[in-house]
Design an enzyme around this catalytic site. Structure first.
Site, PDB file in Angstrom:
ATOM      1  N   GLY A   1      23.365  48.440  10.807  1.00 60.26           N
ATOM      2  CA  GLY A   1      21.949  47.979  10.493  1.00 60.26           C
ATOM      3  C   GLY A   1      21.307  49.082   9.892  1.00 60.26           C
ATOM      4  O   GLY A   1      20.883  50.122  10.877  1.00 60.26           O
TER       5      GLY A   1
ATOM      6  N   LYS B   1      18.577  43.000  13.744  1.00 65.48           N
ATOM      7  CA  LYS B   1      17.620  42.011  14.638  1.00 65.48           C
ATOM      8  C   LYS B   1      18.260  41.305  15.261  1.00 65.48           C
ATOM      9  O   LYS B   1      19.553  40.854  15.156  1.00 65.48           O
ATOM     10  CB  LYS B   1      16.759  41.402  13.521  1.00 65.48           C
ATOM     11  CG  LYS B   1      15.790  42.074  12.553  1.00 65.48           C
ATOM     12  CD  LYS B   1      14.490  42.393  13.041  1.00 65.48           C
ATOM     13  CE  LYS B   1      13.597  43.038  11.918  1.00 65.48           C
ATOM     14  NZ  LYS B   1      12.241  43.437  12.422  1.00 65.48           N
TER      15      LYS B   1
ATOM     16  N   LYS C   1      10.389  46.347  28.456  1.00 65.94           N
ATOM     17  CA  LYS C   1       9.945  46.718  27.153  1.00 65.94           C
ATOM     18  C   LYS C   1       9.448  45.400  26.501  1.00 65.94           C
ATOM     19  O   LYS C   1       8.689  45.164  25.882  1.00 65.94           O
ATOM     20  CB  LYS C   1      11.348  47.204  26.513  1.00 65.94           C
ATOM     21  CG  LYS C   1      10.894  47.261  24.752  1.00 65.94           C
ATOM     22  CD  LYS C   1      11.401  48.421  24.291  1.00 65.94           C
ATOM     23  CE  LYS C   1      10.855  48.747  22.919  1.00 65.94           C
ATOM     24  NZ  LYS C   1      12.029  48.458  21.740  1.00 65.94           N
TER      25      LYS C   1
ATOM     26  N   GLU D   1      10.207  38.300  14.961  1.00 71.09           N
ATOM     27  CA  GLU D   1      11.053  38.143  16.132  1.00 71.09           C
ATOM     28  C   GLU D   1      10.324  37.398  17.159  1.00 71.09           C
ATOM     29  O   GLU D   1      10.410  37.622  18.512  1.00 71.09           O
ATOM     30  CB  GLU D   1      11.246  39.498  16.533  1.00 71.09           C
ATOM     31  CG  GLU D   1      12.259  40.286  15.827  1.00 71.09           C
ATOM     32  CD  GLU D   1      12.768  41.463  16.235  1.00 71.09           C
ATOM     33  OE1 GLU D   1      14.083  41.454  16.618  1.00 71.09           O
ATOM     34  OE2 GLU D   1      12.121  42.535  16.467  1.00 71.09           O
TER      35      GLU D   1
HETATM   36  O1  PAF Z   1       7.429  46.373  17.999  1.00 73.56           O
HETATM   37  C1  PAF Z   1       6.678  47.279  17.858  1.00 73.56           C
HETATM   38  O2  PAF Z   1       6.139  47.443  17.085  1.00 73.56           O
HETATM   39  C2  PAF Z   1       6.854  48.456  19.069  1.00 73.56           C
HETATM   40  O3  PAF Z   1       7.972  48.064  20.123  1.00 73.56           O
HETATM   41  C3  PAF Z   1       5.315  48.705  19.772  1.00 73.56           C
HETATM   42  C4  PAF Z   1       5.659  49.359  20.916  1.00 73.56           C
HETATM   43  C5  PAF Z   1       4.623  47.376  19.970  1.00 73.56           C
HETATM   44  C6  PAF Z   1       4.479  49.526  18.895  1.00 73.56           C
HETATM   45  O4  PAF Z   1       4.085  49.199  17.663  1.00 73.56           O
END
Ligand code: PAF
Length: 319
Positions: free
Chosen positions: A7, A77, A188, A270
Site C-alpha cells: 500500500g 485501507k 485510537k 472509512e
Molecule cells: O484519521 C485521521 O485523520 C487521524 O487519525 C486524526 C488523529 C483524526 C488526525 O487527523
C-alpha cells in the site's frame, strides 16, 4: 532485512522512506497499480520540514517478482485488507512477520475470518504523514508506534517482533512492543470516532470542532458511547478517551482528517471501519449509541451522494 510494505498511501510511503534510510534494509513497496509502480520505482521522495530526501525503494505490482520477505507491513485501507493479503501470498514464509496498520476495528474481524499465511501482529501509530503525490510523502511528526500480537504466539515469534521494534527505532521511529495492543487499537478508534465523522459533517479542520459548541458536545457524546462499548467488551482503554480526543483535536487543529480528505477526493470513507464497526459491536451487546448512529447515517448520506454520481467505470483510487 527484506521489508515489503503493501500500500503506497501516506503511511506506507512514510514507513518505506524511513526504513530505506538504512542501507542494510532492502525495502519494497507493493502497489496494486502496475503503471504507477513502474513510474515511481526507485524514487521515493520524503519531505521533512524544509528538507527533501530521495530514498531508494523498489516498487512492484507483482508479489511473485518480489518473493519471500522477512517483514511485511500491511498499510492498506481496512476494506482492502483481504485483497491485500490474498494478492501478496508469495511474500510469506513461516518466518515472515506481518504487521497490519489500519484505522478502526473492522480489519480485526476480517483477519479473524481469513486463512492467513502467518499469525499477524497489529500496529497502532501516531506518526504523521501526508501524501503530496504518488511517490512523494511529507513527514508530519514522530508519534509513537506500538506493535503487538493479539493472542499468544511462540517465543520465537515474540523475539522476531522484538527485532522489528529495534529496526523501527534504528530508523528513527519511536516504537514500543506492547502486550495489550487491542487496548491501544480501541484508544485510537475512540479518537477517530470523536473526530473524523464530525469533520465531514461540519466540513472543517479538526480544531474547528473545539470552537463549535454543538460539534464539541457531539464529539464528547460519541466518544463516551464508544467507551461504554469498549468497557462492555472488557477493553481497558489506557487513557481517558474524552481528554485524549480533545488533546489530539487540539494538537492536529489545522489537519484535514483522513475521512474529510476521502470525501473531498470523492473516495469511499472509512466510516464503516470506525463509527460503523462500533455500531455493530454496540448492537451485538444491546447498547444504545444514538450519536454514533446519527454520525454513520449522515456520513453515508454524503458519501452516497458522490459515489452514486461517480462516472461509470471509474474506480476510486485504492492507495
Ligand atoms: O484519521 C485521521 O485523520 C487521524 O487519525 C486524526 C488523529 C483524526 C488526525 O487527523
Amino acid at each position: 532485512m527484506k521489508i515489503v510494505i503493501i500500500g503506497p498511501g501516506a503511511l506506507g510511503s512514510l514507513f518505506a522512506a524511513e526504513l530505506a534510510a538504512r542501507a542494510d534494509n532492502d525495502v519494497w513497496l507493493l502497489d496494486h497499480d502496475a503503471e504507477r509502480a513502474a513510474r515511481i520505482n526507485g524514487k521515493l521522495l520524503l519531505t521533512v520540514g524544509e528538507q527533501e530526501f530521495c530514498r531508494l525503494v523498489s516498487f512492484s505490482a507483482d508479489a511473485t517478482r518480489i518473493g519471500p520477505a522477512d517483514l511485511v507491513l500491511l498499510c492498506v485501507k481496512s476494506r482492502d485488507v483481504a485483497a491485500g493479503i490474498n494478492g501478496s501470498r508469495a511474500l510469506f514464509t513461516p518466518t515472515t512477520i506481518l504487521i497490519t496498520f489500519q484505522n478502526g476495528i473492522s480489519h480485526l474481524d476480517t483477519l479473524a475470518q481469513m486463512k492467513l499465511p502467518v499469525q499477524p501482529a497489529v500496529g497502532v501509530t501516531a506518526m504523521g504523514a501526508t501524501l503530496k503525490a504518488p511517490g512523494h510523502v511529507c513527514h508530519g511528526g514522530h508519534g509513537l508506534t506500538r506493535i503487538g500480537f493479539l493472542s499468544p504466539v511462540p517465543r520465537e515469534k515474540e523475539k522476531q517482533l522484538d527485532r522489528v521494534e529495534d529496526l523501527f527505532r534504528q530508523a528513527g521511529m519511536p516504537t514500543e512492543r506492547v502486550a495489550n495492543i487491542l487496548d491501544f487499537v480501541w484508544a485510537k478508534l475512540l479518537v477517530n470516532v470523536g473526530i473524523n465523522a464530525l469533520t465531514v459533517i461540519y466540513d472543517c479542520p479538526n480544531g474547528d470542532l473545539l470552537v463549535n459548541a454543538e460539534a464539541k458536545a457531539k464529539l464528547v457524546a460519541a466518544v463516551l458511547e464508544g467507551h461504554a462499548v469498549a468497557r462492555a467488551l472488557g477493553i481497558d482503554v489506557p487513557t481517558d478517551p474524552v481528554s485524549q480526543t480533545l488533546t489530539v483535536c487540539e494538537a492536529t487543529a489545522a489537519n484535514i482528517s483522513s475521512m474529510l480528505q476521502d470525501v473531498r477526493r470523492r473516495r469511499p470513507t472509512e466510516i464503516g471501519a470506525i463509527n460503523g464497526a462500533l455500531l455493530d459491536k454496540a448492537r451485538e451487546l444491546g447498547i444504545d449509541v444514538p450519536v454514533n448512529s446519527e454520525l454513520v447515517s449522515r456520513v453515508r448520506q454524503i458519501e452516497d451522494g458522490y459515489l452514486r454520481t461517480a462516472p461509470r467505470g471509474s474506480c476510486p483510487d485504492r492507495l
